[in-house]
Design a protein around this motif. Structure first.
Motif, PDB file in Angstrom:
ATOM      1  N   THR A 433       0.836  -1.189   0.000  1.00  0.00           N
ATOM      2  CA  THR A 433       0.000   0.000   0.000  1.00  0.00           C
ATOM      3  C   THR A 433       0.872   1.241   0.000  1.00  0.00           C
ATOM      4  O   THR A 433       2.010   1.227   0.477  1.00  0.00           O
ATOM      5  CB  THR A 433      -0.935   0.013   1.225  1.00  0.00           C
ATOM      6  OG1 THR A 433      -1.723   1.202   1.210  1.00  0.00           O
ATOM      7  CG2 THR A 433      -0.144  -0.054   2.525  1.00  0.00           C
ATOM      8  N   CYS A 435       0.628   5.904  -0.586  1.00  0.00           N
ATOM      9  CA  CYS A 435      -0.159   7.128  -0.720  1.00  0.00           C
ATOM     10  C   CYS A 435       0.565   8.039  -1.696  1.00  0.00           C
ATOM     11  O   CYS A 435       1.800   8.172  -1.624  1.00  0.00           O
ATOM     12  CB  CYS A 435      -0.335   7.803   0.642  1.00  0.00           C
ATOM     13  SG  CYS A 435      -1.318   9.323   0.603  1.00  0.00           S
ATOM     14  N   TRP A 449      -3.731   2.275   2.855  1.00  0.00           N
ATOM     15  CA  TRP A 449      -4.801   1.413   3.357  1.00  0.00           C
ATOM     16  C   TRP A 449      -4.360   0.817   4.689  1.00  0.00           C
ATOM     17  O   TRP A 449      -3.161   0.620   4.924  1.00  0.00           O
ATOM     18  CB  TRP A 449      -5.116   0.296   2.363  1.00  0.00           C
ATOM     19  CG  TRP A 449      -5.711   0.778   1.067  1.00  0.00           C
ATOM     20  CD1 TRP A 449      -5.108   1.558   0.128  1.00  0.00           C
ATOM     21  CD2 TRP A 449      -7.023   0.522   0.576  1.00  0.00           C
ATOM     22  NE1 TRP A 449      -5.949   1.799  -0.927  1.00  0.00           N
ATOM     23  CE2 TRP A 449      -7.140   1.172  -0.685  1.00  0.00           C
ATOM     24  CE3 TRP A 449      -8.115  -0.195   1.054  1.00  0.00           C
ATOM     25  CZ2 TRP A 449      -8.297   1.120  -1.444  1.00  0.00           C
ATOM     26  CZ3 TRP A 449      -9.271  -0.258   0.291  1.00  0.00           C
ATOM     27  CH2 TRP A 449      -9.364   0.407  -0.946  1.00  0.00           C
ATOM     28  N   GLU A 450      -5.346   0.496   5.542  1.00  0.00           N
ATOM     29  CA  GLU A 450      -5.083  -0.089   6.845  1.00  0.00           C
ATOM     30  C   GLU A 450      -5.915  -1.356   7.022  1.00  0.00           C
ATOM     31  O   GLU A 450      -7.075  -1.418   6.579  1.00  0.00           O
ATOM     32  CB  GLU A 450      -5.420   0.906   7.969  1.00  0.00           C
ATOM     33  CG  GLU A 450      -4.621   2.197   7.929  1.00  0.00           C
ATOM     34  CD  GLU A 450      -3.172   2.005   8.307  1.00  0.00           C
ATOM     35  OE1 GLU A 450      -2.830   0.921   8.821  1.00  0.00           O
ATOM     36  OE2 GLU A 450      -2.369   2.942   8.094  1.00  0.00           O
ATOM     37  N   VAL A 456     -10.134  -4.526   4.955  1.00  0.00           N
ATOM     38  CA  VAL A 456      -9.068  -3.549   4.814  1.00  0.00           C
ATOM     39  C   VAL A 456      -9.716  -2.281   4.280  1.00  0.00           C
ATOM     40  O   VAL A 456     -10.577  -2.331   3.396  1.00  0.00           O
ATOM     41  CB  VAL A 456      -7.959  -4.071   3.864  1.00  0.00           C
ATOM     42  CG1 VAL A 456      -8.521  -4.413   2.506  1.00  0.00           C
ATOM     43  CG2 VAL A 456      -6.833  -3.057   3.737  1.00  0.00           C
ATOM     44  N   HIS A 457      -9.353  -1.123   4.838  1.00  0.00           N
ATOM     45  CA  HIS A 457     -10.039   0.115   4.477  1.00  0.00           C
ATOM     46  C   HIS A 457      -9.031   1.192   4.119  1.00  0.00           C
ATOM     47  O   HIS A 457      -7.831   1.099   4.425  1.00  0.00           O
ATOM     48  CB  HIS A 457     -10.940   0.589   5.624  1.00  0.00           C
ATOM     49  CG  HIS A 457     -10.204   0.901   6.891  1.00  0.00           C
ATOM     50  ND1 HIS A 457      -9.549   2.087   7.120  1.00  0.00           N
ATOM     51  CD2 HIS A 457     -10.022   0.157   8.019  1.00  0.00           C
ATOM     52  CE1 HIS A 457      -9.003   2.080   8.306  1.00  0.00           C
ATOM     53  NE2 HIS A 457      -9.261   0.916   8.888  1.00  0.00           N
ATOM     54  N   SER A 458      -9.527   2.238   3.479  1.00  0.00           N
ATOM     55  CA  SER A 458      -8.676   3.352   3.063  1.00  0.00           C
ATOM     56  C   SER A 458      -8.145   4.083   4.286  1.00  0.00           C
ATOM     57  O   SER A 458      -8.804   4.187   5.326  1.00  0.00           O
ATOM     58  CB  SER A 458      -9.465   4.313   2.171  1.00  0.00           C
ATOM     59  OG  SER A 458     -10.662   4.720   2.819  1.00  0.00           O
ATOM     60  N   LEU A 468      -5.016   6.884  -2.606  1.00  0.00           N
ATOM     61  CA  LEU A 468      -4.685   5.834  -1.649  1.00  0.00           C
ATOM     62  C   LEU A 468      -4.624   4.525  -2.416  1.00  0.00           C
ATOM     63  O   LEU A 468      -5.642   4.048  -2.945  1.00  0.00           O
ATOM     64  CB  LEU A 468      -5.736   5.792  -0.539  1.00  0.00           C
ATOM     65  CG  LEU A 468      -5.978   7.150   0.154  1.00  0.00           C
ATOM     66  CD1 LEU A 468      -7.088   7.037   1.184  1.00  0.00           C
ATOM     67  CD2 LEU A 468      -4.695   7.672   0.801  1.00  0.00           C
ATOM     68  N   LEU A 470      -3.630   0.500  -3.270  1.00  0.00           N
ATOM     69  CA  LEU A 470      -3.486  -0.868  -2.783  1.00  0.00           C
ATOM     70  C   LEU A 470      -3.168  -1.751  -3.983  1.00  0.00           C
ATOM     71  O   LEU A 470      -3.923  -1.757  -4.964  1.00  0.00           O
ATOM     72  CB  LEU A 470      -4.763  -1.341  -2.098  1.00  0.00           C
ATOM     73  CG  LEU A 470      -4.740  -2.756  -1.500  1.00  0.00           C
ATOM     74  CD1 LEU A 470      -3.755  -2.830  -0.341  1.00  0.00           C
ATOM     75  CD2 LEU A 470      -6.137  -3.172  -1.034  1.00  0.00           C
ATOM     76  N   ASN A 566     -14.664   6.802   3.017  1.00  0.00           N
ATOM     77  CA  ASN A 566     -13.754   5.661   3.000  1.00  0.00           C
ATOM     78  C   ASN A 566     -14.305   4.549   2.137  1.00  0.00           C
ATOM     79  O   ASN A 566     -15.478   4.552   1.741  1.00  0.00           O
ATOM     80  CB  ASN A 566     -13.486   5.153   4.420  1.00  0.00           C
ATOM     81  CG  ASN A 566     -14.720   4.512   5.041  1.00  0.00           C
ATOM     82  OD1 ASN A 566     -14.986   3.337   4.846  1.00  0.00           O
ATOM     83  ND2 ASN A 566     -15.503   5.311   5.785  1.00  0.00           N
ATOM     84  N   LYS A 568     -14.115   0.130   1.927  1.00  0.00           N
ATOM     85  CA  LYS A 568     -13.760  -1.110   2.608  1.00  0.00           C
ATOM     86  C   LYS A 568     -13.780  -2.255   1.617  1.00  0.00           C
ATOM     87  O   LYS A 568     -14.714  -2.383   0.823  1.00  0.00           O
ATOM     88  CB  LYS A 568     -14.743  -1.405   3.743  1.00  0.00           C
ATOM     89  CG  LYS A 568     -14.740  -0.386   4.872  1.00  0.00           C
ATOM     90  CD  LYS A 568     -15.763  -0.760   5.936  1.00  0.00           C
ATOM     91  CE  LYS A 568     -15.785   0.255   7.079  1.00  0.00           C
ATOM     92  NZ  LYS A 568     -16.803  -0.096   8.097  1.00  0.00           N
TER      93      LYS A 568
END
Length: 1010
Positions: A433, A435, A449-450, A456-458, A468, A470, A566, A568
């Motif tokens: 991931t 940015c 992303w986290e 997993v979400h932005s 963002l 991935l 966001n 997901k």
């Protein structure tokens, strides 16, 4: 910026005219140094500056002194011969005209020597201009018209952005070079809805480069490409031109431009000061360095000053410090630690780095305490817990559901390789991931992303217009062993489940990069979307990188408004992935050696028999499923009017079709349509009136099912041979049974060539051909076209494209209707519904009508009849002609003209004529005979009546009127009261038959007396 004004004037204006420096020379001769004339003081060094004259034909020039305030002083230095016109100083130096030698730039400034750089875009630099045009009619353009008066290239600080509408906007810069040079610039070009071209012209408006080098290539979302073009001596006019083609309401993404560097100017008479946020700490610098984070500088700085680290902060390359805001929930994020031996994970909270907020001021929040333990989510399918608190992939030949240890696949089975990510404790090893922001570097070191357990979400990012990113990389695909060697089949697919929650116009892009050549956007979603699934198929075995890019807003804003928007992703599944893991096993084929239980590959088009686990050939006219090959049910029947290829990998039409109609068999042969036909439909117009056409390439049938229709972007001459050879020059082409491109004509927007863009496939799979109007949920619409004028039924060819879109979840469908029309010869005519110029009325099903005489059935003996001529000279001619109207082609041909022997009059005809003639003569004779006898009877009867009426006395009574027994009725009198001819004939005929006398002599009294 003032320094750029100076250099620009040297580039575009004569340093001083010939007349000016001659006048100055005369003044210097007439007024000796140190002598005052009419009270004018002698000029000092601060009262004038030096400049070069224009170069003459020999390449020479003169250095002359120009007074800053003409008439204020006298005694200027005499003109002297200057350095040759091609002379220039090196990088970090400038030409000092006082002694005509090169000197190093002082600290806080820089020089490119014989070049100039434009890297500051707060305003449009001097010398640049932007011109907007819009072509309303062919060949008629309006400059700065009302339609495009607000369209221009817009400076954005570190870069300049193009227009986003459908105007044509040019960024223009003119430079005069004394020697050959070059221009280099960085650009980002993400949206093919905009055409981006760069070209150079001389002062005669003639191109200096070939036109095929002017079109820029698309870039990836986080990529800046560099482009360089050689420049010739003399005047060079540089054009960066963009033209938007917007077919809907969606705005295009702008082209971004920065770091324009031009090499080849004659000389630099002074150095450029470093722009704010940069510095040069040594003399003779050719570039200024950006200030580190938490420092700042002004223009022309030789060093950077530190901010107050407690109260202030600054990004890299800042010109000022900003106050740190109070910390909020958006300034930290939550992560899960790796699972420990007890299969526990800790909830950890961390500040987003670099930390820009303060905890010690009013309304600031503290970082939540970390350390709370929660049960670890299970491993993803195909992975297992190896007692090291991490999930490891199962060894080759084994499988796992993620919650238990890996197990060996049973005999006669093989692992079903792939990746299935549905638990997100850590990011998988083949995913990364990042940015990215084109205008700043705030989020360069942030996670885009986290992970969050079940999804997993932005991430937060640095600003709302950050990308963002991935990425998921698959080095190659490994199709099932039982289908290796098949061609044209699906080799892999990716399915992911996602949702977006947005207040603004956020966008999620799903992109694919094959063999690291170019990244193309497959699908995008805007705004809030409910939880849904999306699937993308791959038919070529290659290295693939799948990319998800999320952007909250397309425009930069100082105050963040959409931080809570966001996306997901709950699960990502890729099948047939090389070096993948297995969550289960599937049956495979076994070799003939019973002592071995290892899997062996089946030949193409073979399935695995369930009873013997041996390979068997699929039945005729079936194709093998791309997902499994176990059991005969894996062989799927082909659709109507189609057959399978020898590998049983696809079904196709061999260009023949048979249909029974009213006890008659119609055979159709469409081999003349096996090539590629084209349809240019239009014109259509955008909301601003831009003219464009829909261009279709159609490969109807034949060719063993190969997709022969080719559509491409920005290339006007693509051949099938080029695609088969996989030419490196062709990066954006589509091969299909039927594809569509958007064509912008050269006269529509002042282009020097027609442009092709937005190519899509409308037909990846052939479903079948039928006279019925529906096959596999794809429906033909005959009512959208004029009715046929003959009794021959229309033949519908059904196709589909499996790539789903936001508006067509099940993919696109296409129907090509073949109609027999004897009036259209050869290839005939292709048309689309009159009310749907794009070929589709609902956006998902495309309809085409193909009329041609070649679409008529093959001729048979029922399509002609014979005509027999008269018998002449013993010969009779028989001719064969087609029935009208003729609605057939080829097939049976007309028989040749036939000539046979014949008699003048036929025997039976003679008999009939003879009998008729005899009967006619007989009737004439009888008529005459009876007519004559009737005349005699009438005469006798009239005499009898006259005699009876002439007697004077009444006759006496007869002696006897009765006929006694034994007497014959010999006398009979026939009275006729004007009987008819037929009655007479009957009476006379009866009389003759009974042999009665014609008349009776009645006895009178007179005769009795005698």
């Amino acid at each position: 910026m003032e320094s750029r004004v100076t250099i620009s004037r040297q580039l575009f204006l004569p340093a001083v005219s010939s007349r000016s420096w001659i006048v100055c020379a005369l003044i210097s001769v007439l007024v000796p140094v140190g002598v005052m004339v009419s009270g004018i003081p002698t000029c000092g060094e601060s009262d004038y500056h030096f400049k070069y004259t224009e170069c003459d034909s020999s390449g020479s020039r003169w250095r002359v002194a120009i007074p800053k305030f003409p008439g204020k002083c006298s005694g200027l230095p005499e003109p002297i011969k200057g350095r040759e016109c091609s002379f220039s100083c090196g990088s970090g130096e400038f030409l000092e005209l006082l002694n005509q030698s090169c000197s190093k730039c002082a600290a806080g400034s820089y020089s490119l020597g014989s070049g100039i750089r434009f890297d500051e875009w707060d305003t449009l630099p001097l010398g640049f201009s932007t011109v907007a045009t819009f072509v309303e009619d062919a060949g008629i353009s309006s400059t700065n018209s009302d339609n495009c008066s607000l369209s221009s290239w817009l400076p954005q600080g570190n870069y300049i952005a193009s227009n986003r509408d459908d105007c044509t906007v040019s960024l223009i810069y003119s430079v005069h070079l004394k020697k050959s040079g070059s221009v280099t610039f960085d650009y980002q070009y993400l949206d093919n809805s905009i055409f981006f071209e760069f070209f150079v012209q001389n002062d005669q408006c003639q191109d200096t480069e070939t036109t095929d080098q002017k079109w820029m290539h698309l870039t990836e979302s986080d990529e800046w490409k560099s482009h360089s073009v050689n420049l010739k001596t003399g005047t060079n006019v540089l054009y960066w031109r963009t033209t938007g083609i917007l077919l809907g309401d969606k705005m295009a993404k702008p082209v971004l431009l920065k770091n324009i560097y031009i090499e080849g100017v004659a000389y630099t008479s002074e150095c450029f000061p470093c722009k704010p946020g940069t510095f040069s700490d040594v003399a003779g610098s050719s570039v200024c360095k950006p200030c580190p984070r938490d420092t700042f500088s002004g223009r022309g700085a030789s060093s950077c000053q530190k901010c107050d680290e407690v109260k202030e902060f600054s990004e890299e390359g800042s010109s000022e410090c900003k106050n740190r805001p109070p910390c909020t929930e958006k300034d930290f994020f939550q992560i899960h630690t790796r699972c420990d031996a007890d299969r526990k994970t800790q909830m950890m909270y961390k500040w987003i780095t670099p930390k820009l907020c303060r905890e010690d001021i009013k309304n600031a929040i503290k970082l939540p305490p970390s350390g709370e333990k929660k049960p670890c989510p299970p491993c993803n399918p195909g992975f297992y817990n190896n007692d090291t608190s991490t999930c490891a992939p199962c060894p080759s030949g084994t499988y796992s559901d993620g919650m238990s240890s890996c197990k060996q696949c049973p005999a006669g089975t093989e692992p079903m390789l792939g990746f299935e990510y549905k638990w997100w404790n850590t990011l998988p090893a083949n995913m990364k991931t990042s940015c990215f922001n084109v205008g700043n570097s705030k989020c360069d070191r942030m996670n885009g992303w986290e992970v969050a357990g079940d999804h997993v979400h932005s991430g937060i990012g640095g600003s709302d217009n950050d990308y963002l990113i991935l990425n998921l990389h698959i080095p190659s695909f490994s199709p099932p062993i039982s289908t290796i060697g098949s061609t044209g089949m699906e080799v892999g697919r990716i399915t992911f489940i996602f949702e977006t929650q947005c207040v603004g116009n956020c966008q999620l892009y799903f992109m694919v990069d094959i063999n690291r050549k170019s990244t193309s956007v497959v699908e995008s979603w805007e705004g809030t979307k409910e939880r849904q699934s999306y699937t993308h198929l791959l038919t070529k075995n290659a290295a693939v990188t799948y990319t998800w890019a999320f952007q909250r807003s397309s425009s930069p804003q100082e105050i963040r408004k959409y931080m809570n928007d966001n996306v997901k992703i709950y699960s990502i599944t890729v099948n047939n992935a090389e070096n993948g893991v297995a969550s289960h096993c599937r049956p495979c084929a076994l070799g003939t050696d019973q002592k071995r239980s290892s899997c062996v590959p089946c030949p193409p088009g073979h399935y695995i028999d369930k009873s013997t686990n041996q390979c068997k050939d699929c039945p005729p006219e079936t194709y093998l499923s791309a997902h499994h090959a176990y059991g005969v049910e894996a062989c799927i029947p082909c659709g109507p009017g189609s057959k399978s290829n020898k590998d049983h990998s696809i079904c196709f039409s061999d260009c023949s079709f048979t249909h029974s109609l009213e006890n008659q068999t119609l055979n159709f042969e469409f081999s003349s349509f096996s090539g590629v036909a084209s349809l240019m439909n239009g014109p259509s117009f955008t909301s601003r009136g831009t003219k464009y056409f829909h261009f279709f390439n159609i490969s109807l049938c034949g060719n063993e099912g190969k997709k022969m229709a080719i559509c491409s972007d920005n290339v006007t001459d693509i051949t099938v041979q080029d695609v088969q050879n996989e030419s490196n020059d062709l990066s954006n082409y589509i091969a299909s049974f039927l594809c569509q491109s958007t064509i912008i004509p050269s006269d529509g927007r002042s282009f020097r060539t027609a442009l092709s863009s937005q190519s899509i496939s409308l037909a990846d799979t052939f479903l079948g051909a039928s006279v019925e109007t529906s096959v596999q949920n794809i429906t033909a619409r005959p009512d959208r076209f004029p009715a046929s004028t003959n009794h021959i039924p229309d033949i519908h060819f059904f196709y589909m494209s499996s790539q789903s879109t936001a508006s067509c979840e099940n993919g696109r469908g296409t129907v090509v209707t073949m109609r027999c029309n004897p009036g259209k010869s050869g290839q005939g005519e292709i048309s689309v519904p009159s009310g749907c110029p794009g070929g589709t009325c609902d956006g998902c099903t495309f309809l085409f009508l193909w009329e041609s005489a070649e679409a008529c059935p093959l001729c048979t003996t029922n399509d002609y009849h014979e005509i027999e001529g008269a018998c002449k000279s013993g010969n009779q001619e028989t001719t064969y002609v087609w029935k009208e109207p003729k609605v057939c082609v080829k097939g049976a041909s007309l028989p040749a003209k036939n000539i046979a022997n014949c008699e003048m009059i036929d025997f039976w005809l003679k008999v009939v004529v003879g009998i008729g003639a005899f009967t006619a003569v007989l009737l004439v004779i009888l008529t005459c005979y009876f007519w004559k006898k009737n005349k005699k009877l009438e005469y006798k009867y009239s005499r009898l009546v006259m005699n009876a009426n002439s007697r004077e006395v009444e006759l006496p009574a007869a002696d006897s009127c009765a006929i006694m027994e034994g007497e014959d009725n010999e006398d009979e009198v026939v009275y006729s009261n004007k009987p008819s001819l037929l009655g007479k004939l009957k009476s006379l005929a009866s009389k003759d038959k009974d042999d009665i006398f014609e008349s009776v002599q009645l006895k009178s009294p007179r005769s009795r007396n005698i």
